[in-house]
Design a protein around this motif. Structure first.
Motif, PDB file in Angstrom:
ATOM      1  N   PRO A  34       0.801  -1.235   0.000  1.00 27.03           N
ATOM      2  CA  PRO A  34       0.000   0.000   0.000  1.00 27.03           C
ATOM      3  C   PRO A  34       0.828   1.277   0.000  1.00 27.03           C
ATOM      4  CG  PRO A  34      -0.062  -1.062   2.150  1.00 27.03           C
ATOM      5  CD  PRO A  34       0.613  -2.027   1.241  1.00 27.03           C
ATOM      6  N   GLU A  35       2.071   1.197   0.495  1.00 31.09           N
ATOM      7  CA  GLU A  35       2.891   2.404   0.601  1.00 31.09           C
ATOM      8  C   GLU A  35       4.227   2.299  -0.143  1.00 31.09           C
ATOM      9  OE1 GLU A  35       3.379   3.244   4.708  1.00 31.09           O
ATOM     10  OE2 GLU A  35       1.262   3.717   5.034  1.00 31.09           O
ATOM     11  N   ARG A  36       4.443   1.174  -0.823  1.00 28.51           N
ATOM     12  CA  ARG A  36       5.739   1.010  -1.491  1.00 28.51           C
ATOM     13  C   ARG A  36       5.634  -0.055  -2.589  1.00 28.51           C
ATOM     14  NH1 ARG A  36      11.128   2.151  -0.235  1.00 28.51           N
ATOM     15  NH2 ARG A  36      12.679   0.667  -0.992  1.00 28.51           N
ATOM     16  N   ILE A  37       6.283   0.227  -3.718  1.00 25.61           N
ATOM     17  CA  ILE A  37       6.375  -0.736  -4.816  1.00 25.61           C
ATOM     18  C   ILE A  37       7.845  -0.876  -5.170  1.00 25.61           C
ATOM     19  CG2 ILE A  37       5.782  -1.215  -7.222  1.00 25.61           C
ATOM     20  CD1 ILE A  37       3.286   0.498  -6.834  1.00 25.61           C
ATOM     21  N   GLU A  38       8.312  -2.100  -5.262  1.00 27.69           N
ATOM     22  CA  GLU A  38       9.701  -2.356  -5.615  1.00 27.69           C
ATOM     23  C   GLU A  38       9.759  -3.236  -6.859  1.00 27.69           C
ATOM     24  OE1 GLU A  38      11.679  -4.096  -2.312  1.00 27.69           O
ATOM     25  OE2 GLU A  38      11.320  -2.401  -0.957  1.00 27.69           O
ATOM     26  N   GLY A  39      10.850  -3.108  -7.603  1.00 25.95           N
ATOM     27  CA  GLY A  39      11.004  -3.929  -8.799  1.00 25.95           C
ATOM     28  C   GLY A  39      12.399  -3.839  -9.369  1.00 25.95           C
ATOM     29  N   ILE A  40      12.611  -4.557 -10.457  1.00 25.60           N
ATOM     30  CA  ILE A  40      13.904  -4.576 -11.136  1.00 25.60           C
ATOM     31  C   ILE A  40      13.670  -4.410 -12.638  1.00 25.60           C
ATOM     32  CG2 ILE A  40      15.937  -5.962 -11.716  1.00 25.60           C
ATOM     33  CD1 ILE A  40      15.669  -7.352  -9.051  1.00 25.60           C
ATOM     34  N   ILE A  41      14.422  -3.514 -13.245  1.00 23.24           N
ATOM     35  CA  ILE A  41      14.405  -3.332 -14.701  1.00 23.24           C
ATOM     36  C   ILE A  41      15.658  -3.994 -15.260  1.00 23.24           C
ATOM     37  CG2 ILE A  41      14.450  -1.664 -16.593  1.00 23.24           C
ATOM     38  CD1 ILE A  41      13.134   0.331 -14.622  1.00 23.24           C
ATOM     39  N   THR A  42      15.470  -4.929 -16.180  1.00 24.39           N
ATOM     40  CA  THR A  42      16.599  -5.634 -16.787  1.00 24.39           C
ATOM     41  C   THR A  42      16.719  -5.214 -18.246  1.00 24.39           C
ATOM     42  OG1 THR A  42      16.234  -7.537 -15.325  1.00 24.39           O
ATOM     43  CG2 THR A  42      17.648  -7.864 -17.255  1.00 24.39           C
ATOM     44  N   ILE A  43      17.889  -4.736 -18.612  1.00 21.49           N
ATOM     45  CA  ILE A  43      18.170  -4.270 -19.974  1.00 21.49           C
ATOM     46  C   ILE A  43      19.217  -5.184 -20.590  1.00 21.49           C
ATOM     47  CG2 ILE A  43      18.956  -2.332 -21.391  1.00 21.49           C
ATOM     48  CD1 ILE A  43      18.229  -0.524 -18.945  1.00 21.49           C
ATOM     49  N   ARG A  44      18.978  -5.597 -21.830  1.00 23.30           N
ATOM     50  CA  ARG A  44      19.933  -6.465 -22.525  1.00 23.30           C
ATOM     51  C   ARG A  44      20.284  -5.841 -23.877  1.00 23.30           C
ATOM     52  NH1 ARG A  44      15.947  -9.461 -20.251  1.00 23.30           N
ATOM     53  NH2 ARG A  44      16.561 -10.884 -18.569  1.00 23.30           N
ATOM     54  N   VAL A  45      21.562  -5.536 -24.059  1.00 24.38           N
ATOM     55  CA  VAL A  45      22.046  -4.948 -25.317  1.00 24.38           C
ATOM     56  C   VAL A  45      22.978  -5.947 -25.978  1.00 24.38           C
ATOM     57  CG1 VAL A  45      23.153  -2.967 -26.411  1.00 24.38           C
ATOM     58  CG2 VAL A  45      21.949  -2.670 -24.224  1.00 24.38           C
ATOM     59  N   PRO A  46      22.665  -6.432 -27.180  1.00 20.61           N
ATOM     60  CA  PRO A  46      23.568  -7.377 -27.845  1.00 20.61           C
ATOM     61  C   PRO A  46      24.945  -6.758 -28.088  1.00 20.61           C
ATOM     62  CG  PRO A  46      21.416  -7.323 -28.930  1.00 20.61           C
ATOM     63  CD  PRO A  46      21.444  -6.171 -27.968  1.00 20.61           C
ATOM     64  N   TYR A  47      25.980  -7.499 -27.753  1.00 22.42           N
ATOM     65  CA  TYR A  47      27.331  -7.005 -27.981  1.00 22.42           C
ATOM     66  C   TYR A  47      27.569  -6.689 -29.452  1.00 22.42           C
ATOM     67  CZ  TYR A  47      29.241  -7.832 -23.305  1.00 22.42           C
ATOM     68  OH  TYR A  47      29.513  -7.757 -21.961  1.00 22.42           O
ATOM     69  N   GLU A  48      26.934  -7.438 -30.353  1.00 17.57           N
ATOM     70  CA  GLU A  48      27.214  -7.284 -31.774  1.00 17.57           C
ATOM     71  C   GLU A  48      26.684  -5.981 -32.360  1.00 17.57           C
ATOM     72  OE1 GLU A  48      25.527 -10.553 -33.835  1.00 17.57           O
ATOM     73  OE2 GLU A  48      23.462 -10.098 -33.274  1.00 17.57           O
ATOM     74  N   VAL A  49      25.859  -5.226 -31.602  1.00 19.12           N
ATOM     75  CA  VAL A  49      25.378  -3.950 -32.126  1.00 19.12           C
ATOM     76  C   VAL A  49      26.006  -2.754 -31.402  1.00 19.12           C
ATOM     77  CG1 VAL A  49      23.183  -4.999 -32.778  1.00 19.12           C
ATOM     78  CG2 VAL A  49      23.348  -3.791 -30.590  1.00 19.12           C
ATOM     79  N   ILE A  50      26.938  -3.032 -30.491  1.00 18.76           N
ATOM     80  CA  ILE A  50      27.578  -1.959 -29.716  1.00 18.76           C
ATOM     81  C   ILE A  50      28.866  -1.514 -30.408  1.00 18.76           C
ATOM     82  CG2 ILE A  50      28.607  -1.318 -27.508  1.00 18.76           C
ATOM     83  CD1 ILE A  50      26.889  -3.437 -26.170  1.00 18.76           C
ATOM     84  N   TRP A  51      29.001  -0.195 -30.586  1.00 18.29           N
ATOM     85  CA  TRP A  51      30.234   0.362 -31.156  1.00 18.29           C
ATOM     86  C   TRP A  51      31.228   0.631 -30.031  1.00 18.29           C
ATOM     87  CZ3 TRP A  51      31.522   0.627 -36.142  1.00 18.29           C
ATOM     88  CH2 TRP A  51      30.493   0.548 -37.088  1.00 18.29           C
ATOM     89  N   PHE A  52      32.497   0.278 -30.277  1.00 13.72           N
ATOM     90  CA  PHE A  52      33.560   0.510 -29.308  1.00 13.72           C
ATOM     91  C   PHE A  52      34.651   1.383 -29.933  1.00 13.72           C
ATOM     92  CE2 PHE A  52      32.495  -2.456 -25.919  1.00 13.72           C
ATOM     93  CZ  PHE A  52      31.643  -3.362 -26.547  1.00 13.72           C
ATOM     94  N   LYS A  53      35.466   1.973 -29.081  1.00 11.46           N
ATOM     95  CA  LYS A  53      36.683   2.646 -29.537  1.00 11.46           C
ATOM     96  C   LYS A  53      37.868   2.017 -28.807  1.00 11.46           C
ATOM     97  CE  LYS A  53      36.272   6.427 -26.169  1.00 11.46           C
ATOM     98  NZ  LYS A  53      36.190   7.898 -25.999  1.00 11.46           N
ATOM     99  N   THR A  54      39.051   2.152 -29.378  1.00  6.19           N
ATOM    100  CA  THR A  54      40.238   1.522 -28.816  1.00  6.19           C
ATOM    101  C   THR A  54      40.952   2.480 -27.875  1.00  6.19           C
ATOM    102  OG1 THR A  54      40.511   0.222 -30.828  1.00  6.19           O
ATOM    103  CG2 THR A  54      42.405   0.364 -29.358  1.00  6.19           C
ATOM    104  N   GLU A  55      41.254   1.987 -26.679  1.00  9.16           N
ATOM    105  CA  GLU A  55      42.010   2.753 -25.687  1.00  9.16           C
ATOM    106  C   GLU A  55      42.975   1.802 -24.981  1.00  9.16           C
ATOM    107  OE1 GLU A  55      39.591   4.838 -22.914  1.00  9.16           O
ATOM    108  OE2 GLU A  55      38.640   6.132 -24.422  1.00  9.16           O
ATOM    109  N   ASP A  56      44.272   2.004 -25.180  1.00  6.30           N
ATOM    110  CA  ASP A  56      45.303   1.184 -24.517  1.00  6.30           C
ATOM    111  C   ASP A  56      45.049  -0.305 -24.727  1.00  6.30           C
ATOM    112  OD1 ASP A  56      46.497   3.518 -23.539  1.00  6.30           O
ATOM    113  OD2 ASP A  56      45.176   3.528 -21.779  1.00  6.30           O
ATOM    114  N   ASP A  57      44.873  -0.696 -25.971  1.00  5.23           N
ATOM    115  CA  ASP A  57      44.680  -2.103 -26.345  1.00  5.23           C
ATOM    116  C   ASP A  57      43.377  -2.694 -25.804  1.00  5.23           C
ATOM    117  OD1 ASP A  57      47.101  -2.155 -27.733  1.00  5.23           O
ATOM    118  OD2 ASP A  57      48.217  -2.657 -25.920  1.00  5.23           O
ATOM    119  N   LYS A  58      42.472  -1.856 -25.371  1.00  4.25           N
ATOM    120  CA  LYS A  58      41.166  -2.317 -24.921  1.00  4.25           C
ATOM    121  C   LYS A  58      40.072  -1.671 -25.771  1.00  4.25           C
ATOM    122  CE  LYS A  58      42.160  -4.857 -21.225  1.00  4.25           C
ATOM    123  NZ  LYS A  58      41.710  -6.247 -21.039  1.00  4.25           N
TER     124      LYS A  58
END
Length: 311
Positions: free
Chosen positions: A200-224
């Motif tokens: 009655p006075e509180r609602i709790e929950g969890i939001i789960t987000i999933r991003v495929p690695y194959e659509v994420i752009w990266f940049k190179t920094e110190d071999d990473k």
């Protein structure tokens, strides 16, 4: 019996995403429904899914980007591909009448829109064919496309002369639906919301987000390989009043070997939430969770909306 139940259960979970997208398509505004209908021959499955999940406030931007990706010469103001495609639709409506639907939606119209006017078009009315069938044969170079009008009533169906022609036709259509080069898939993500406590006075929950690695752009920094995902969340009640908001940035650091290993996996984010204010309004109707994720490296972003009911 167990096997049948398993098959039915598996079919149910496979059909769930399709049913959700079908529902979203049925809810489209007329102008957006018309756009999706007209690009049916060239829109990819990824694009269709993202367009349906994109809020109305972002759909015009999506449409603009859709045509821009197919522009053969982005440095000019004229988009030759868009103009040619829409002109072929109009021409098909003029050429292929009398089949109970717009000309561009007929089999002959589809081929005309995708491949343009044939090099040669041979028509055989009743009696002009050894089998007394009304038919048309279009030639694109040496490649023939056959249409049969089985009852000679003006309704032509696409018929392949042999399996190799069908294969060639499918390859050509697949190529035309991907007229732009891309090194990665479209930026996309999935998400779900789970309520873990409703009181009655509180609602709790969890939001789960999933991003495929194959659509994420990266940049190179110190071999990473490094990038940052900015996540913005808002919960609004049925009167569009803000109830809860969240902003956070998530930095991903990974090496090339790990990325190859995780290419078919997702980067997962879990965000807990607790609501103590505005609960009375949340109980009154349909509430909406809005999420915006930005991938800083690729300058890509995507916004989605999900209904949130308090029961």
């Amino acid at each position: 019996m167990k096997r049948s139940f398993f098959v039915i259960l598996l079919s149910f979970f496979i059909l769930l995403p399709a049913c959700r997208l079908y529902k979203l398509e049925r809810q489209l505004k007329p102008e957006y429904a018309e756009f999706l209908s007209k690009v049916r021959y060239i829109v990819t499955g990824d694009e269709r899914k993202i367009f349906l999940e994109t809020p109305d406030s972002e759909k015009d931007k999506f449409i603009e980007e859709f045509w821009k990706r197919r522009d053969p010469d982005p440095d000019t103001e004229v988009n030759e591909f868009k103009i040619e495609y829409l002109n072929r639709i109009e021409r098909s409506n003029e050429l292929f009448l009398g089949e109970g639907r717009p000309g561009w939606m007929t089999d002959r119209g589809r081929i005309y829109v995708l491949f343009g006017p044939p090099t040669d078009r041979l028509t055989y009315p009743m009696g002009g064919d050894p089998y007394s069938r009304c038919r048309e044969i279009w030639y694109y170079g040496n490649f023939p496309v056959l249409f049969l009008d089985y009852y000679c009533n003006g309704s032509y169906e696409l018929v392949t002369l042999n399996l190799s022609h069908l294969h060639d036709l499918n390859l050509a259509q697949s190529y035309l639906s991907k007229t732009f080069k891309r090194e990665k898939g479209f930026f996309d993500f999935t998400w779900d919301i789970k309520k873990t406590y409703v009181g009655p006075e509180r609602i709790e929950g969890i939001i789960t987000i999933r991003v495929p690695y194959e659509v994420i752009w990266f940049k190179t920094e110190d071999d990473k390989l490094v990038t940052t995902l900015d996540v913005n969340l808002e919960l609004k009640d049925s009167s569009d009043s803000l109830i809860w908001e969240y902003q956070e940035s998530f930095t991903i650091t990974i090496d090339d070997f790990e990325l190859r290993e995780k290419r078919k996996k997702d980067y997962e984010i879990e965000i807990p939430f607790a609501l103590e204010e505005g609960l009375e309004k949340l109980h009154q109707g349909k509430n909406l969770f809005h999420i915006l994720i930005k991938n800083r490296t690729g300058a890509e972003e995507l916004e989605k909306t999900m209904e949130f009911w308090v029961r």
